[in-house]
Design a protein around this motif. Structure first.
Motif, mmCIF file in Angstrom:
data_model
loop_
_atom_site.group_PDB
_atom_site.id
_atom_site.type_symbol
_atom_site.label_atom_id
_atom_site.label_comp_id
_atom_site.label_asym_id
_atom_site.label_seq_id
_atom_site.Cartn_x
_atom_site.Cartn_y
_atom_site.Cartn_z
ATOM 1 N N ASP A 246 0.834 -1.211 0.000
ATOM 2 C CA ASP A 246 0.000 0.000 0.000
ATOM 3 C C ASP A 246 0.865 1.256 0.000
ATOM 4 O OD1 ASP A 246 -2.127 -1.636 0.109
ATOM 5 O OD2 ASP A 246 -2.803 -1.091 2.125
ATOM 6 N N TYR A 247 1.943 1.197 0.778
ATOM 7 C CA TYR A 247 2.808 2.371 0.877
ATOM 8 C C TYR A 247 3.383 2.738 -0.496
ATOM 9 C CZ TYR A 247 6.295 5.623 2.608
ATOM 10 O OH TYR A 247 7.041 6.763 2.826
ATOM 11 N N MET A 248 3.834 1.713 -1.218
ATOM 12 C CA MET A 248 4.394 1.960 -2.555
ATOM 13 C C MET A 248 3.325 2.533 -3.486
ATOM 14 S SD MET A 248 6.251 -1.697 -3.043
ATOM 15 C CE MET A 248 7.026 -1.459 -4.621
ATOM 16 N N VAL A 249 2.186 1.873 -3.473
ATOM 17 C CA VAL A 249 1.131 2.240 -4.426
ATOM 18 C C VAL A 249 0.598 3.647 -4.144
ATOM 19 C CG1 VAL A 249 -1.219 1.636 -5.172
ATOM 20 C CG2 VAL A 249 0.506 -0.157 -4.879
ATOM 21 N N ASN A 250 0.481 3.999 -2.871
ATOM 22 C CA ASN A 250 -0.083 5.306 -2.503
ATOM 23 C C ASN A 250 0.926 6.446 -2.580
ATOM 24 O OD1 ASN A 250 -2.739 4.527 -1.910
ATOM 25 N ND2 ASN A 250 -2.069 3.656 0.037
ATOM 26 N N HIS A 251 2.187 6.122 -2.700
ATOM 27 C CA HIS A 251 3.225 7.156 -2.603
ATOM 28 C C HIS A 251 3.057 8.217 -3.708
ATOM 29 C CE1 HIS A 251 7.113 9.025 -2.139
ATOM 30 N NE2 HIS A 251 7.312 8.306 -1.045
ATOM 31 N N PRO A 252 3.054 9.515 -3.340
ATOM 32 C CA PRO A 252 2.794 10.552 -4.352
ATOM 33 C C PRO A 252 3.878 10.679 -5.414
ATOM 34 C CG PRO A 252 3.383 11.534 -2.230
ATOM 35 C CD PRO A 252 3.216 10.070 -1.991
ATOM 36 N N LYS A 253 5.069 10.162 -5.133
ATOM 37 C CA LYS A 253 6.154 10.287 -6.125
ATOM 38 C C LYS A 253 6.220 9.087 -7.066
ATOM 39 C CE LYS A 253 7.748 14.187 -4.539
ATOM 40 N NZ LYS A 253 7.272 15.394 -5.219
ATOM 41 N N ILE A 254 5.416 8.071 -6.810
ATOM 42 C CA ILE A 254 5.361 6.931 -7.737
ATOM 43 C C ILE A 254 4.524 7.360 -8.944
ATOM 44 C CG2 ILE A 254 4.338 4.622 -8.058
ATOM 45 C CD1 ILE A 254 6.944 4.430 -6.578
ATOM 46 N N ARG A 255 5.099 7.198 -10.130
ATOM 47 C CA ARG A 255 4.433 7.660 -11.347
ATOM 48 C C ARG A 255 3.600 6.555 -11.990
ATOM 49 N NH1 ARG A 255 1.911 8.829 -14.903
ATOM 50 N NH2 ARG A 255 2.207 10.303 -16.620
ATOM 51 N N PHE A 256 4.101 5.314 -11.854
ATOM 52 C CA PHE A 256 3.333 4.193 -12.429
ATOM 53 C C PHE A 256 3.553 2.930 -11.614
ATOM 54 C CE2 PHE A 256 7.474 3.817 -14.376
ATOM 55 C CZ PHE A 256 7.671 2.462 -14.618
ATOM 56 N N ILE A 257 2.579 2.036 -11.728
ATOM 57 C CA ILE A 257 2.672 0.753 -11.033
ATOM 58 C C ILE A 257 2.522 -0.340 -12.073
ATOM 59 C CG2 ILE A 257 1.585 -0.776 -9.313
ATOM 60 C CD1 ILE A 257 0.569 2.513 -8.642
#
Ligand code: NAP
Length: 518
Positions: A246-257
């Motif tokens: 969840d932390y990775m997916v919700n992170h505002p600096k992550i541009r794509f999953i």
């Protein structure tokens, strides 16, 4: 856009003594390093966190394949920061040089092919030929995406300035930092494909492998480093999906999953990624490849030996733990009994046992959770159908389940609707081809499917109406090859992407139009 033709990595011929010896040597080598401890890799540095998890051999759950340090939220944050920094320089690196990192990685894996295959046998329970195919596919992804990146740099040739008052240009630029979340069932091939596509497109990544296959994932990160991938471009953060996912997916600096795994987790990621977080400057892109409930249709004109063979091989190869595995056989009534009898004769011959033995066809299932889940579906099978074969299981040493066939299962039964992801096949009798097609399309998934038929009209209708991302005619429904059969499903099987296909890299980029007036 055109791509340079690429010949697939050949499969190893295990009838040759020489190759058998090499595989045994691979097993010996892997056994010499069992039980080692592996760190996280963040910004090119080895990081030893507080929590360690053991990766276990599914055929012998007392055997520790390796102990892997686990990322918490704290390390995940550091990994994202590292990727953000690396992205700033990596995005400017010549795409030909980025592609070259992939070609070098392919060469390194090719050289260590038997070691990698043997590790897949021990950590993921893959019989020899399945492990060999997994490694070959990993090499294919590296070669294919590398070539494709090179060809895409010439995109400017496609859109030309047509007016003398301006110069028009169109180029692809990378997206940013991606979270790559991978499954255990193709722990090398899929992980390599997802990671390498993101990297060669100019992105930097944080890679979270599936919890049960972290050692093989670490080995690939080592290969990429040896191939010249700069620090911070790939950050390795093994950890529990429920803890850091969840932390990775919700992170505002992550541009794509980029995710491959089950429908449930895929949907959760899709929903969470849609929520814009404070400080987030973009709408996140999600590439999700999810489950399947794949069917093979057999009509009255079919070659019945071919049908039985295709069904059994697709259903029980790697213990049915392929997203493309056949878990529904839909057979018209006039040939039903004959096909069932032929399937019965074949399934009896499949050896269940240690994947370290060359002649094993059905190895263990992934772990205790998979074992319990599959067993519960077998229990259910007794009330939804009639047991034709199998049903027995034993987890005293490893997680072994017999290939299991239930016949006379109705089209609405849970066995015909839900992904089991194990060696369990439901067989359904239908009146004619028309009904077969209806039943085949009657699930929420749409990944793979096959039709076995000599009737041209039926084959053409299946081409049009069998709603799956990968349709096979007169062959098994597993075994897609990179660049030959781009792979990915419809409906709840994912976001309609095609791994190993001509548009896949584009999912990791955005197009920029530049127009200069004169
Ligand atoms: P899974 O349980 O969904 O796990 C996939 C990945 O997601 C793992 O790395 C897992 O980590 C992680 N994860 C779990 N919970 C998460 C969360 N809340 N947030 C973010 N990540 C999370 O699937 P699997 O059992 O590994 O793989 C089998 C499934 O994959 C099957 O449904 C199969 O059909 C599908 N599959 C599809 C394709 C395709 O191309 N369509 C290919 C292969 C497999 P942990 O391991 O730590 O839980």
């Amino acid at each position: 856009m055109s791509t340079t033709p690429y010949q697939m990595e050949p499969f190893t011929d295990f009838t040759l003594k020489d190759n058998q010896v090499k595989y045994e040597e691979g097993l010996k080598l892997v056994k010499s390093y069992l039980g080692r401890t592996y760190p996280l890799i963040i910004n090119g540095e080895k990081v030893f966190s507080e929590t360690i998890m053991d990766s276990l051999n599914p055929s012998n759950h007392k055997e520790v394949v390796g102990s892997i340090h686990q990322a918490s939220v704290n390390e995940t944050e550091k990994a994202i920061t590292s990727a953000l920094k690396a992205f700033e320089s990596w995005k400017k690196v010549d795409p030909f040089i980025r592609a070259d990192v992939l070609f070098k990685a392919a060469a390194i894996i090719r050289k260590r092919k038997f070691e990698f295959s043997a590790l897949l046998t021990i950590e993921a329970g893959k019989p020899w030929s399945e492990a060999d195919a997994d490694v070959a596919e990993a090499i294919d992804f590296l070669e294919y995406y590398g070539r494709q990146m090179r060809s895409m740099t010439r995109v400017d040739d496609v859109i030309l300035s047509r007016r003398n008052i301006e110069r028009n240009e169109y180029r692809y630029i990378p997206l940013g930092v991606g979270a790559i979340i991978t499954p255990w069932n193709f722990p090398l091939a899929i992980l390599v494909g997802m990671s390498s596509a993101a990297i060669v497109s100019g992105n930097a990544i944080v890679l979270k492998p599936a919890s049960t296959t972290q050692v093989i994932a670490y080995k690939f990160v080592e290969v990429l480093e040896e191939a010249g991938c700069p620090k911070g471009v790939i950050n390795f953060i093994p950890g529990s999906g429920s803890e850091i996912g969840d932390y990775m997916v919700n992170h505002p600096k992550i541009r794509f999953i980029s995710f491959t795994g089950s429908k449930g987790v895929g949907i959760r990621i899709y929903e969470q990624a849609a929520k814009v977080q404070p400080g987030q400057l973009w709408l996140k892109r999600v590439i999700a490849e999810m489950g399947g409930k794949d069917a093979i249709i057999v009509d009255e004109s079919a070659d019945l030996d071919l049908a039985a063979d295709a069904i059994v091989r697709s259903a029980f190869g790697f213990s049915g733990q392929k997203c493309s595995a056949c878990s529904r056989a839909i057979i018209v009534e006039s040939v039903y009994d004959e096909v069932v009898a032929k399937m019965h004769a074949i399934v009896k011959t499949l050896k269940v046992g240690s994947p370290q033995d060359l002649d094993t066809f059905v190895g263990p299932v992934n772990d205790h959770n998979a074992f319990k889940k599959i067993k519960s579906y077998i229990e259910l099978g007794y009330s939804e159908g009639k047991l034709l074969f199998g049903g027995q299981s034993d987890d005293s040493t490893g997680y072994f389940i017999e290939p299991t066939i239930f016949v006379d299962v109705s089209k609405e039964a849970r066995l015909m609707q839900e992904e089991i992801f194990g060696p369990v096949l439901a067989v359904c009798k239908v009146k004619d081809f028309e009904e077969a097609l209806d039943v085949a399309n009657n699930t929420e998934y749409g990944l793979t499917g096959a039709i076995i038929s000599r009737n041209r009209a039926h084959i053409e209708r299946a081409r049009e109406e069998f709603h799956v991302g990968n349709l096979y005619i007169n062959r098994k429904c597993t075994g897609a090859i990179v660049g030959y059969q781009p792979f990915g499903g419809f409906n709840m099987s994912g976001t309609d992407s095609k791994a190993g296909g001509p548009e896949y890299l584009l999912l990791h980029m955005q197009g920029k139009t530049i127009s200069e007036a004169y």
